[in-house]
Design an enzyme around this catalytic site. Structure first.
Site, PDB file in Angstrom:
ATOM      1  N   TYR A  52       0.540  -1.203  -0.227  1.00  0.00           N
ATOM      2  CA  TYR A  52      -0.128  -0.162  -0.246  1.00  0.00           C
ATOM      3  C   TYR A  52       0.493   0.700   0.352  1.00  0.00           C
ATOM      4  CZ  TYR A  52      -3.731  -3.380   1.711  1.00  0.00           C
ATOM      5  OH  TYR A  52      -4.672  -4.659   2.324  1.00  0.00           O
ATOM      6  N   HIS A 110       1.061 -11.635   2.159  1.00  0.00           N
ATOM      7  CA  HIS A 110      -0.242 -10.930   1.706  1.00  0.00           C
ATOM      8  C   HIS A 110      -0.853 -11.492   0.997  1.00  0.00           C
ATOM      9  CE1 HIS A 110      -1.261  -6.452   0.672  1.00  0.00           C
ATOM     10  NE2 HIS A 110      -2.754  -7.607   0.232  1.00  0.00           N
TER      11      HIS A 110
HETATM   12  N1  LIG Z   1      -5.151  -8.875   2.798  1.00  0.00           N
HETATM   13  C1  LIG Z   1      -6.237  -8.119   0.885  1.00  0.00           C
HETATM   14  O1  LIG Z   1      -5.572  -8.986  -0.115  1.00  0.00           O
HETATM   15  C2  LIG Z   1      -6.907  -7.008   0.621  1.00  0.00           C
HETATM   16  C3  LIG Z   1      -7.320  -6.294  -0.100  1.00  0.00           C
HETATM   17  C4  LIG Z   1      -8.148  -5.315   0.058  1.00  0.00           C
HETATM   18  C5  LIG Z   1      -8.501  -4.936   1.246  1.00  0.00           C
HETATM   19  N2  LIG Z   1      -7.776  -5.409   2.253  1.00  0.00           N
HETATM   20  C6  LIG Z   1      -7.907  -4.423   3.918  1.00  0.00           C
HETATM   21  O2  LIG Z   1      -9.507  -4.215   4.358  1.00  0.00           O
HETATM   22  C7  LIG Z   1      -9.812  -2.747   4.124  1.00  0.00           C
HETATM   23  C8  LIG Z   1     -10.726  -3.308   3.837  1.00  0.00           C
HETATM   24  O3  LIG Z   1     -11.463  -3.460   1.989  1.00  0.00           O
HETATM   25  P1  LIG Z   1     -11.587  -1.965   1.556  1.00  0.00           P
HETATM   26  O4  LIG Z   1     -10.670  -1.129   1.504  1.00  0.00           O
HETATM   27  O5  LIG Z   1     -11.477  -3.122   0.346  1.00  0.00           O
HETATM   28  O6  LIG Z   1     -12.908  -2.236   1.258  1.00  0.00           O
HETATM   29  P2  LIG Z   1     -14.134  -1.747   1.853  1.00  0.00           P
HETATM   30  O7  LIG Z   1     -13.763  -1.480   2.988  1.00  0.00           O
HETATM   31  O8  LIG Z   1     -15.286  -3.201   1.761  1.00  0.00           O
HETATM   32  O9  LIG Z   1     -14.794  -0.728   1.045  1.00  0.00           O
HETATM   33  C9  LIG Z   1     -14.379   1.053   1.010  1.00  0.00           C
HETATM   34  C10 LIG Z   1     -15.424   0.781   0.603  1.00  0.00           C
HETATM   35  O10 LIG Z   1     -16.537   1.904   1.214  1.00  0.00           O
HETATM   36  C11 LIG Z   1     -17.009   2.910   1.030  1.00  0.00           C
HETATM   37  N3  LIG Z   1     -17.279   3.047   1.829  1.00  0.00           N
HETATM   38  C12 LIG Z   1     -16.833   2.749   3.667  1.00  0.00           C
HETATM   39  N4  LIG Z   1     -17.436   3.185   4.683  1.00  0.00           N
HETATM   40  C13 LIG Z   1     -18.561   3.780   3.905  1.00  0.00           C
HETATM   41  C14 LIG Z   1     -20.437   3.998   4.634  1.00  0.00           C
HETATM   42  N5  LIG Z   1     -20.506   3.707   5.994  1.00  0.00           N
HETATM   43  N6  LIG Z   1     -20.579   4.427   3.591  1.00  0.00           N
HETATM   44  C15 LIG Z   1     -20.724   4.327   2.351  1.00  0.00           C
HETATM   45  N7  LIG Z   1     -19.559   4.270   1.497  1.00  0.00           N
HETATM   46  C16 LIG Z   1     -18.604   3.239   2.753  1.00  0.00           C
HETATM   47  C17 LIG Z   1     -15.475   4.166   1.321  1.00  0.00           C
HETATM   48  O11 LIG Z   1     -15.805   4.664   0.228  1.00  0.00           O
HETATM   49  P3  LIG Z   1     -14.348   6.108   0.837  1.00  0.00           P
HETATM   50  O12 LIG Z   1     -13.101   5.679   1.246  1.00  0.00           O
HETATM   51  O13 LIG Z   1     -14.906   7.122  -0.153  1.00  0.00           O
HETATM   52  O14 LIG Z   1     -16.062   6.756   2.677  1.00  0.00           O
HETATM   53  C18 LIG Z   1     -15.004   2.730  -0.162  1.00  0.00           C
HETATM   54  O15 LIG Z   1     -14.966   2.959  -1.423  1.00  0.00           O
HETATM   55  C19 LIG Z   1      -8.706  -2.519   3.447  1.00  0.00           C
HETATM   56  O16 LIG Z   1      -8.711  -0.603   3.305  1.00  0.00           O
HETATM   57  C20 LIG Z   1      -7.362  -2.967   3.518  1.00  0.00           C
HETATM   58  O17 LIG Z   1      -6.755  -2.600   4.323  1.00  0.00           O
HETATM   59  C21 LIG Z   1      -6.896  -6.247   2.187  1.00  0.00           C
END
Ligand SMILES: NC(=O)c1ccc[n+]([C@@H]2O[C@H](COP(=O)([O-])OP(=O)(O)OC[C@H]3O[C@@H](n4cnc5c(N)ncnc54)[C@H](OP(=O)(O)O)[C@@H]3O)[C@@H](O)[C@H]2O)c1
Length: 288
Positions: A52, A110
């Site tokens: 990241y 990862h």
């Molecule tokens: N291990 C892996 O391979 C892997 C892969 C992906 C992610 N991750 C980890 O998992 C974490 C979370 O997953 P993710 O970032 O992929 O997706 P997520 O948390 O499922 O979704 C994030 C999205 O939802 C929006 N959002 C968040 N809260 C909201 C709410 N209450 N109302 C409306 N929209 C909302 C955010 O927009 P805004 O920011 O504009 O609010 C963003 O577009 C990551 O940040 C990372 O730390 C790990």
């Protein structure tokens, strides 16, 4: 708002907050501010990764928060280009420097590609040396994690997988339970895919509780014993995503959400040859 975050006990007895804040796709510059804001909102676990490129921002945000190091549970991940006995040890030390700490609470591998066995042996050594309070993996399917666990001294304590209402990991969970490995959900809001934020089943249940779709989906995962790390750059949504503790879902509501499970990734199929090829060629260099 009730902000006493529940904890999950890992196989080695370490207590891990069940709700954390994820910083994927947050720019290095924005990360410090977002992490400070998240810690102010009440989060006590931050999930980052070498790939990241924002570990420095996480370290700076924690420092700026005024919280003691031991009050924040830090999670990071070793990228595949850093796998191998020697390279993983070096890369972990580089992460610690960027995070401005001498230990991480949880370090994950990862992805299940490249020299994951060498990398795991390096994590076992780092764990024994006190550089990681717990070690685990991410995106390891049943075949990967069973093989890794059986052929090494320490079994992964956490597996961070894409997990949300549309992919509930019902088939993987028995394998993880057998290994005493906890499931940590990435993409707990499905990154908004598949009409997540307008889903009628979640909206209807939300109406009954006076909660948003995001809150219902997170609550569902919490009640399934899953660790969640929603990401947002908006302070109001940080608070919203944490405000999931003072209510519970009824059995018929849980049953209705269970029907949303399609048992399919909304992102990519790790077992597809083309995806594996992309990881070990194109994406391998992402953290370099
Ligand atoms: N291990 C892996 O391979 C892997 C892969 C992906 C992610 N991750 C980890 O998992 C974490 C979370 O997953 P993710 O970032 O992929 O997706 P997520 O948390 O499922 O979704 C994030 C999205 O939802 C929006 N959002 C968040 N809260 C909201 C709410 N209450 N109302 C409306 N929209 C909302 C955010 O927009 P805004 O920011 O504009 O609010 C963003 O577009 C990551 O940040 C990372 O730390 C790990």
């Amino acid at each position: 708002m009730n902000t006493t975050i529940p904890t999950i006990t890992l196989a080695n007895g370490v207590e891990m907050p069940q709700i954390g804040y994820g910083v994927y796709q947050i720019s290095p510059i924005e990360t410090e501010l977002c992490v400070t804001e998240a810690l102010r909102a009440g989060y006590r676990m931050i999930d980052t990764a070498q790939v990241y490129k924002n570990e420095e921002g996480v370290g700076a945000g924690v420092a700026k928060s005024g919280l003691k190091r031991e009050e924040v549970f830090l999670v990071s991940k070793i990228w595949i280009s850093n796998y191998g006995d020697v390279r993983t040890t070096e890369a972990l030390d580089e992460s610690l420097r960027r995070l401005n700490t001498d230990y991480v609470d949880l370090m994950l591998l990862h992805q299940p590609f490249c020299d994951r066995y060498g990398a795991w042996r390096a994590l076992e050594k780092a764990y024994k040396a006190g550089k990681c309070r717990a070690i685990g993996v991410s995106n390891f399917f049943a075949d990967h994690i069973v093989d890794l666990a059986v052929n090494n001294e320490i079994a992964p304590m956490v597996n961070q997988m894409e997990t949300h209402v549309f992919q509930q990991r019902k088939t993987l969970r028995p394998f993880l339970d057998e290994l005493n490995c906890r499931l940590m959900a990435w993409g707990p809001l499905a990154e908004g895919k598949n009409g997540f934020f307008t889903n009628p089943v979640l909206a209807e249940i939300g109406k009954a509780h006076g909660k948003s779709i995001a809150q219902i989906a997170l609550r569902f995962l919490l009640e399934k014993g899953i660790i969640v790390i929603p990401k947002t750059t908006h302070a109001d949504r940080m608070r919203e995503n944490l405000d999931v503790l003072g209510f519970s879902l009824a059995a018929d509501e849980i049953a209705a959400i269970e029907t949303l499970d399609a048992d399919k990734s909304l992102f990519f199929d790790h077992h597809a040859g083309a995806v594996a090829k992309q990881f070990v060629t194109e994406w391998r260099g992402l953290a370099d």
